[in-house]
Scaffold this motif. Structure first.
Motif, short mmCIF file in Angstrom:
data_model
loop_
_atom_site.label_atom_id
_atom_site.label_comp_id
_atom_site.label_asym_id
_atom_site.label_seq_id
_atom_site.Cartn_x
_atom_site.Cartn_y
_atom_site.Cartn_z
N ASP A 125 21.72 -5.75 -52.02
CA ASP A 125 21.31 -4.44 -52.53
C ASP A 125 22.13 -4.08 -53.75
OD1 ASP A 125 19.69 -4.18 -50.22
OD2 ASP A 125 21.43 -3.50 -49.09
N HIS A 126 21.47 -3.91 -54.90
CA HIS A 126 22.20 -3.60 -56.12
C HIS A 126 22.59 -2.12 -56.17
CE1 HIS A 126 17.87 -3.14 -57.34
NE2 HIS A 126 18.34 -1.99 -57.79
N ASP A 127 23.65 -1.84 -56.91
CA ASP A 127 24.10 -0.47 -57.13
C ASP A 127 23.57 0.12 -58.43
OD1 ASP A 127 26.37 0.11 -54.96
OD2 ASP A 127 26.52 -1.97 -55.58
N ASP A 128 23.09 -0.75 -59.32
CA ASP A 128 22.55 -0.27 -60.58
C ASP A 128 21.62 -1.32 -61.15
OD1 ASP A 128 22.66 1.73 -62.88
OD2 ASP A 128 23.24 -0.12 -63.92
N TYR A 129 20.54 -0.86 -61.77
CA TYR A 129 19.59 -1.75 -62.42
C TYR A 129 19.16 -1.11 -63.74
CZ TYR A 129 15.08 -3.96 -63.49
OH TYR A 129 14.05 -4.60 -64.13
N VAL A 130 19.19 -1.88 -64.81
CA VAL A 130 18.71 -1.39 -66.10
C VAL A 130 17.78 -2.43 -66.70
CG1 VAL A 130 20.77 -0.01 -66.53
CG2 VAL A 130 20.67 -2.34 -67.41
N ILE A 131 16.84 -1.95 -67.53
CA ILE A 131 15.90 -2.85 -68.18
C ILE A 131 15.59 -2.32 -69.57
CG2 ILE A 131 13.94 -1.65 -67.10
CD1 ILE A 131 12.42 -4.33 -67.16
N ALA A 132 15.48 -3.22 -70.52
CA ALA A 132 15.01 -2.90 -71.86
C ALA A 132 13.88 -3.86 -72.19
CB ALA A 132 16.14 -3.04 -72.88
N THR A 133 12.77 -3.34 -72.71
CA THR A 133 11.59 -4.15 -72.95
C THR A 133 11.14 -4.02 -74.40
OG1 THR A 133 10.14 -2.33 -72.26
CG2 THR A 133 10.82 -3.90 -70.56
N GLY A 134 10.14 -4.81 -74.76
CA GLY A 134 9.59 -4.76 -76.11
C GLY A 134 10.53 -5.27 -77.17
N LEU A 135 11.36 -6.24 -76.81
CA LEU A 135 12.40 -6.72 -77.72
C LEU A 135 11.98 -8.02 -78.41
CD1 LEU A 135 15.45 -6.25 -75.31
CD2 LEU A 135 14.61 -4.64 -77.03
N THR A 136 12.45 -8.18 -79.63
CA THR A 136 12.34 -9.44 -80.33
C THR A 136 13.74 -9.99 -80.52
OG1 THR A 136 10.32 -8.80 -81.50
CG2 THR A 136 11.61 -10.61 -82.43
N TRP A 137 14.03 -11.11 -79.87
CA TRP A 137 15.39 -11.65 -79.90
C TRP A 137 15.58 -12.55 -81.12
CZ3 TRP A 137 18.63 -9.47 -76.65
CH2 TRP A 137 18.15 -8.96 -75.44
N PRO A 138 16.73 -12.43 -81.77
CA PRO A 138 17.04 -13.34 -82.87
C PRO A 138 17.61 -14.66 -82.35
CG PRO A 138 18.84 -11.80 -82.58
CD PRO A 138 17.79 -11.43 -81.56
N GLY A 139 17.89 -15.59 -83.25
CA GLY A 139 18.68 -16.76 -82.91
C GLY A 139 17.93 -17.99 -82.49
N GLY A 140 16.62 -17.88 -82.25
CA GLY A 140 15.88 -19.07 -81.84
C GLY A 140 15.99 -19.33 -80.34
N PRO A 141 15.36 -20.40 -79.85
CA PRO A 141 15.39 -20.71 -78.41
C PRO A 141 16.82 -20.89 -77.91
CG PRO A 141 13.77 -22.05 -79.56
CD PRO A 141 14.57 -21.37 -80.61
N PRO A 142 17.18 -20.29 -76.76
CA PRO A 142 18.55 -20.41 -76.25
C PRO A 142 18.96 -21.87 -76.03
CG PRO A 142 17.40 -18.65 -75.13
CD PRO A 142 16.36 -19.36 -75.96
N ALA A 143 20.18 -22.17 -76.46
CA ALA A 143 20.71 -23.53 -76.34
C ALA A 143 22.07 -23.57 -75.69
CB ALA A 143 20.79 -24.19 -77.72
N THR A 144 22.82 -22.45 -75.74
CA THR A 144 24.19 -22.41 -75.22
C THR A 144 24.44 -21.06 -74.56
OG1 THR A 144 25.05 -23.91 -76.91
CG2 THR A 144 26.65 -22.47 -75.84
N VAL A 145 25.17 -21.07 -73.43
CA VAL A 145 25.66 -19.83 -72.83
C VAL A 145 27.18 -19.89 -72.83
CG1 VAL A 145 23.62 -19.36 -71.43
CG2 VAL A 145 25.44 -20.78 -70.50
N GLU A 146 27.80 -18.75 -73.16
CA GLU A 146 29.26 -18.66 -73.22
C GLU A 146 29.74 -17.57 -72.26
OE1 GLU A 146 29.80 -19.77 -77.98
OE2 GLU A 146 30.26 -17.74 -77.26
N PHE A 147 30.73 -17.89 -71.44
CA PHE A 147 31.36 -16.93 -70.55
C PHE A 147 32.76 -16.64 -71.11
CE2 PHE A 147 28.25 -19.27 -68.08
CZ PHE A 147 27.56 -18.26 -67.43
N HIS A 148 32.96 -15.40 -71.52
CA HIS A 148 34.17 -15.06 -72.26
C HIS A 148 35.25 -14.45 -71.37
CE1 HIS A 148 32.96 -15.59 -76.59
NE2 HIS A 148 31.82 -15.80 -75.95
N LEU A 149 36.51 -14.71 -71.74
CA LEU A 149 37.67 -14.29 -70.94
C LEU A 149 38.78 -13.67 -71.79
CD1 LEU A 149 37.85 -17.43 -68.66
CD2 LEU A 149 37.99 -15.12 -67.75
#
Length: 449
Positions: A378-402
């Motif tokens: 059970d989530h405590d919060d949910y948000v959504i944004a729609t109708g977006l055009t993403w830059p950058g081209g098809p996803p190729a890398t994911v980065e987890f920052h610390l």
């Protein structure tokens, strides 16, 4: 899609005087997945699975180790690309007892053999927890239960193979008699005993059928690392998918551990650029699901990076942890704010964050779920944004920052990437009925900010 089936497997082996057990020799069909169902009287042990020379080159991966109860239960898998004749499998626990059952499963997905996971603790003689709801039709549940009381005979209404290791422990290896019939089918598993005061520790996984897809489902729990060592591309694949790129000096640590066992990862030099990257990701799109377990310490002086999605021509999106503990999600590096979470991540406690991107020109979206109870359904919060055009081209890398900063840092654990919303790494333990949180929060839409 071929259905999962089970080939002949060696009998379960156990010992109450030695922490090393070895199966009888058996044959393995080409492409089969070996599922090692492991038990130990003591919970926090290291499960080391090896083979004789016939299995040279097999790479075993721990899929789940329980964190509840006194006894130990773990599930470790490998895949045999070619047929093997006369294979034996050995389990070493480092204690004075061990139990091992190896299942030989055909037509399990070669890239991500395991979907959902469950670990639980029960104190009833007929323990039948609801373990998960099926990801899709054709998945198959397999698990192991260990009774710490060691005072009864174990059995199951499912397909089981039991053992009695004297007063040390009793247990049973179990699988369902049939595959899941549909998506969201409720999958339970039965662990029964004649003991008057049982203490069940169980681990269950969902075996995924080989549907021919090549989409990778990346996961890393960090538990295969060494406490205090710096994470590298070479040492990051012990319990999960290795990272293709590591920036900075992220470190394995047992200082803060999700579930109280294993390892997490932290940046010992807050304020320095530090991230772990899965590169050359292969997902069919348009959905990209991300899961992070985050343990926040302190308050950022402004904002710090948490996650980035990179495309072939640039940054698609970045997510930042703000000084109020909430996440801000941007298109591009930080050009356009598209979503903000509604509840802050707690300080000095674990929480789960899930993101789901829809990368579709003119109809793109991002969703974010926050779980203050890290393994909750059970989530405590949910948000959504729609109708977006993403830059950058098809996803190729994911980065987890610390990186953190002078006033804050955070730990990460059980990272995952998949072709849809990922879900928790371990489903909630349930010995009774879970109390509902009530109505789910209303969705926040980007246009209201």
């Amino acid at each position: 899609m071929a259905d999962i089936s089970f080939a002949a497997s060696p009998p379960l082996v156990f010992s109450d005087t030695s922490g090393v057990v070895t199966t009888a020799a058996f044959n393995v069909p080409a492409g089969a997945t070996l599922v090692a169902l492991c038990g130990s009287e003591i919970r926090d042990v290291t499960y080391t699975v090896t083979t004789n020379a016939v299995g040279a080159g097999l790479v075993w991966r721990k899929q789940l180790q329980n964190t509840d109860g006194n006894s130990g239960a773990a599930i470790v898998t490998t895949r045999a690309p070619a047929a093997l004749t006369g294979l034996t499998v050995t389990l070493a626990t480092g204690t004075d007892d061990a139990a091992l059952k190896v299942l030989v499963a055909r037509d399990v997905h070669p890239i991500h053999p395991v979907g959902k996971r469950f670990q639980g603790f029960g104190t009833v003689a007929d323990y039948t927890p609801v373990c998960y709801t099926a990801t899709k039709p054709g998945t198959w549940a397999a698990g192991v239960g260990v009774d710490y009381s060691g005072a009864g005979a174990c059995s199951s209404s499912d397909v089981g193979e039991a053992y009695d290791a004297g007063s040390s422990m009793d247990g049973i290896a179990v699988r369902k008699s049939a595959a899941a019939t549909g998506r969201d089918a409720v999958m339970s598993m039965n662990f029964a005993t004649t003991a008057p005061n049982p203490q069940w520790s169980v681990a269950v996984v969902e075996l995924m059928p080989d549907d021919g897809s090549t989409a990778r489902h990346e996961v890393n729990t960090f538990d295969g690392g060494t406490n205090g060592a710096t994470v590298s591309t070479a040492n990051s694949g012990g319990t999960g998918n290795a990272f293709g790129n590591v920036v900075g000096q992220p470190r394995y640590t047992n200082a803060e551990r999700l579930g109280g066992t294993g390892l997490s990862v932290v940046n010992p030099l807050p304020g320095t650029d530090t991230h772990l990257d899965w590169t050359n990701i292969s997902l069919p799109g348009p959905l990209y699901g991300v899961r992070m377990y985050v343990h926040r310490v302190g308050v950022p002086s402004g904002f710090v990076g948490l996650f980035a999605l990179l495309g072939s021509t640039g940054v698609v999106s970045k997510a930042y942890l703000m000084d109020d503990g909430r996440l801000h999600i941007y298109a591009d590096a930080a050009a356009t704010l598209v979503a903000s979470t509604g509840v802050p991540l707690p300080s000095n406690a674990w929480a789960r964050v899930e993101l789901r991107y829809t990368i579709d020109a003119g109809a793109g979206a991002v969703e974010a779920w926050t779980y203050l109870d890290p393994h909750s359904a059970d989530h405590d919060d949910y948000v959504i944004a729609t109708g977006l055009t993403w830059p950058g081209g098809p996803p190729a890398t994911v980065e987890f920052h610390l990186e953190g900063d002078a006033t804050s840092s955070y730990y990460l654990d059980d990272l995952a990437l998949g072709p849809d919303k990922v879900g928790p790494s371990v489903l909630p333990t349930r010995t009774g009925t879970r109390t509902a949180r009530g109505a789910l929060p209303a969705a926040h839409r980007a246009g209201s900010w």
